[in-house]
Design an enzyme around this catalytic site. Structure first.
Site, PDB file in Angstrom:
ATOM      1  N   CYS A   1      -2.049  -1.452   6.013  1.00 26.73           N
ATOM      2  CA  CYS A   1      -2.607  -2.661   5.379  1.00 26.73           C
ATOM      3  C   CYS A   1      -2.342  -3.919   6.192  1.00 26.73           C
ATOM      4  CB  CYS A   1      -2.092  -2.824   3.951  1.00 26.73           C
ATOM      5  SG  CYS A   1      -0.345  -3.225   3.796  1.00 26.73           S
TER       6      CYS A   1
ATOM      7  N   CYS B   1       2.946  -3.447   8.334  1.00 24.93           N
ATOM      8  CA  CYS B   1       2.528  -2.092   7.963  1.00 24.93           C
ATOM      9  C   CYS B   1       1.363  -1.674   8.859  1.00 24.93           C
ATOM     10  CB  CYS B   1       2.103  -2.071   6.497  1.00 24.93           C
ATOM     11  SG  CYS B   1       1.339  -0.524   5.981  1.00 24.93           S
TER      12      CYS B   1
ATOM     13  N   CYS C   1       1.379  20.561  -3.808  1.00 22.21           N
ATOM     14  CA  CYS C   1       0.467  21.197  -4.761  1.00 22.21           C
ATOM     15  C   CYS C   1       0.105  22.599  -4.279  1.00 22.21           C
ATOM     16  CB  CYS C   1      -0.794  20.354  -4.916  1.00 22.21           C
ATOM     17  SG  CYS C   1      -0.487  18.683  -5.494  1.00 22.21           S
TER      18      CYS C   1
ATOM     19  N   CYS D   1       0.855  -1.185   0.000  1.00 20.69           N
ATOM     20  CA  CYS D   1       0.000   0.000   0.000  1.00 20.69           C
ATOM     21  C   CYS D   1       0.898   1.244   0.000  1.00 20.69           C
ATOM     22  CB  CYS D   1      -0.940  -0.003   1.211  1.00 20.69           C
ATOM     23  SG  CYS D   1      -0.166   0.453   2.782  1.00 20.69           S
TER      24      CYS D   1
ATOM     25  N   CYS E   1       3.213   1.235   2.914  1.00 15.05           N
ATOM     26  CA  CYS E   1       4.322   0.270   2.791  1.00 15.05           C
ATOM     27  C   CYS E   1       5.483   0.924   2.030  1.00 15.05           C
ATOM     28  CB  CYS E   1       3.887  -0.967   2.023  1.00 15.05           C
ATOM     29  SG  CYS E   1       2.798  -2.105   2.864  1.00 15.05           S
TER      30      CYS E   1
HETATM   31 ZN   LIG Z   1       0.901  -1.274   3.753  1.00 14.35          ZN
END
Ligand SMILES: [Zn+2]
Length: 106
Positions: A90, A87, A29, A12, A15
């Site tokens: 996730c 993580c 931005c 993810c 990660c």
């Molecule tokens: Zn992850």
């Protein structure tokens, strides 16, 4: 930059980038703006990956980080790290950024 995230299968965002950069260190931005064509190119790459998933062709999903620079007219892909089973997002399903209080805009 863009990469496809297949839950439980590929890394993810957290990660790949475990910690956000210190505030003010990296242009954002808000501070430097967004080059419109970059948005269109990245969106096109993301839609193509989504269509592969919707078509049942997860085997064709790009599992690398795509880095596009529309100013230099370059596209390269880089290998992603393996999914981190520890993580916080996730792996352990802790979503502290989603649970954080909203900041006032302005
Ligand atoms: Zn992850």
């Amino acid at each position: 930059m863009t990469f496809a995230i297949l839950p439980g299968e590929t890394p993810c965002l957290r990660c790949v980038f475990p910690d956000p950069p210190p505030q003010g260190l990296v242009p954002t931005c808000d501070t430097v703006g967004v080059l419109g064509p970059a948005v269109a190119v990245v969106a096109s790459l993301q839609v193509a990956e989504a269509l592969k998933v919707l078509a049942g062709r997860r085997d064709l999903v790009n599992r690398r980080l795509a880095v596009v620079d529309v100013w230099d007219t370059s596209l390269q892909t880089l290998e992603l790290p393996a999914r981190d089973p520890d993580c916080p997002c996730c792996g352990k399903r802790r979503f502290e950024y989603l649970e954080a209080p909203l900041r006032a805009q302005g």
